[in-house]
Design an enzyme around this catalytic site. Structure first.
Site, PDB file in Angstrom:
ATOM      1  CB  CYS A 194      -0.900  -0.107   1.349  1.00 32.83           C
ATOM      2  SG  CYS A 194      -1.990   1.519   1.198  1.00 32.83           S
ATOM      3  CE  LYS A 239      -2.901  -7.446  -2.439  1.00 30.88           C
ATOM      4  NZ  LYS A 239      -2.695  -6.177  -2.414  1.00 30.88           N
ATOM      5  N   GLY A 294      -9.200  -8.220  -7.584  1.00 31.58           N
ATOM      6  CA  GLY A 294      -9.912  -7.432  -6.648  1.00 31.58           C
ATOM      7  C   GLY A 294     -10.944  -6.729  -7.242  1.00 31.58           C
ATOM      8  NE  ARG A 295      -8.431  -2.112  -9.561  1.00 31.53           N
ATOM      9  CZ  ARG A 295      -7.072  -1.572 -10.188  1.00 31.53           C
ATOM     10  NH1 ARG A 295      -7.197  -0.363 -10.395  1.00 31.53           N
ATOM     11  NH2 ARG A 295      -6.246  -2.265 -10.528  1.00 31.53           N
TER      12      ARG A 295
END
Ligand SMILES: Cc1cc2nc3c(=O)[nH]c(=O)nc-3n(C[C@H](O)[C@H](O)[C@H](O)COP(=O)(O)O)c2cc1C
Length: 345
Positions: free
Chosen positions: A97, A136, A230-231
């Site tokens: 992130c 991740k 994900g999206r």
């Protein structure tokens, strides 16, 4: 103990504000095999915050991984232990992130610049729990976009026992790009993830980033152990429609109406506990994406489910907006709606 790569074949990415327990419940109705990840929760939040609110999940969500954010080995170890006691199946550390807030806290993607510290964090977490502890991460950050650096990073973590690497196949720019831009602008390099698998065949690699369909996932699975979406799942949960049959050998094939009915039963139970309807309904907006009546469903929920005192009845009314459409009624050979199904078949 070696981890079975099949457990990671297909997963849904951790997404802050999106993959909360309500959305995960919805995803589980769509696929029984897919592996779920929580939103990132910081070690400090777990240690000092409202644990039931942060960590509770429905038993149907298994297998479900808790994603942690942090960079202090002792705090991460304690948070991982709490996660294990709470019943999670895996602890995952966020090394990808790039948000300013996360950088300010000294964790997320900026940790890719500090492999020694990251290795210490993993060693401490692995010491604290019996669960798999997974990573991740990105391909790199800023000017550290070099396959050799990435391979040494993986090797370092493997040396302290990390076996599963979920790789978002692009680097992150820590300055100048927003988190959203950092999910779109840096170039996707799937070849690097394939190469990691070739160079470290004994480790498990899960490819993430820009995968939109199960066909694409299937193509990547020729080269890596797993794919994480994900999206694409948030934007259309039924992208997983064939997932169980294709990737997990399960005969399950979800139906939108049944999923909607099961979600209504779920919402009724959560409303009893004081959860506002919108916390659940907002994740259901895309349930009929691309279907006749799907826009009416979305519009009805957006207008009515957002009201502070909205009841689960609004979901029935929204469903009526969909079932009005004759085409859908034929396609789904509509079951009777009076009696909510507890589970989808
Ligand atoms: C709204 C949103 C929130 C996200 N939050 C997290 C997070 O908490 N932890 C994390 O590791 N990645 C997070 N990500 C990144 C995703 O896990 C994933 O790596 C990224 O979206 C690329 O995969 P995709 O192209 O399949 O969406 C987030 C992505 C989105 C869109």
């Amino acid at each position: 103990m070696a981890i079975d790569p099949a457990l990671h074949r297909l997963s849904v990415a951790p997404m802050l504000d999106w993959t909360d327990r309500h959305f995960r419940y919805l995803v589980r109705l769509c696929s029984r095999g897919v592996r779920l990840y929580t939103e990132m929760v910081t070690d400090r939040a777990i240690l000092h915050g409202n644990r039931p609110r942060l960590l509770d999940f429905d038993p149907s969500e298994h297998p479900v991984a808790l994603q942690l954010g942090g960079s202090d080995p002792a705090l991460l170890a304690e948070a991982a232990r709490i996660g294990q006691d709470w019943g999670y199946d895996e602890i995952n550390l966020n090394l990808g992130c790039p948000s300013e807030r996360v950088q300010g806290g000294g964790f997320g993607a900026c940790l890719m610049k500090e492999p020694d510290l990251v290795a210490e964090c993993f060693a401490a977490m692995r010491e604290a729990v019996q669960l798999p502890v997974t990573a991740k991460h990105r391909l790199g950050v800023d000017d550290l976009e070099d396959y050799g650096y990435l391979a040494r990073f993986v090797e370092k973590l493997a040396s302290v026992g990390v076996e599963v690497f979920i790789v978002h196949a692009r680097k992150a720019w820590l300055q100048g790009l927003s988190p959203k831009e950092n999910r779109e602008i840096p170039e996707l390099r799937y070849g690097w993830v394939y190469r990691l698998k070739e160079d470290f065949p004994h480790l498990i690699f899960v490819l993430n980033g820009g995968v939109k369909t199960l066909d694409e996932a299937g193509a990547h699975l020729e080269h890596v152990d797993g794919v994480m979406l994900g999206r694409a799942v948030y934007e259309d949960p039924f992208v997983l429609e064939e997932a169980d049959r294709r990737f997990f050998g399960l005969e399950h094939r979800p139906q939108r109406l049944q999923v909607a009915q099961a979600m209504i039963a779920y919402a009724e139970a959560r409303l009893e506990e004081g959860v506002p309807l919108w916390s659940i309904a907002r994740h259901m907006l895309n349930l009929f994406k691309g279907q006749r009546g799907g826009k009416r469903w979305r519009r009805y929920l957006s207008e009515h489910a957002i009201r502070p005192q909205a009841k689960a009845q609004v979901l029935w009314e929204a469903l009526e907006q969909v079932t009005k459409t004759p085409t859908l009624r034929t396609i789904a050979s509509l079951p009777k709606l009076e009696k909510p199904l507890q589970q989808c078949s």
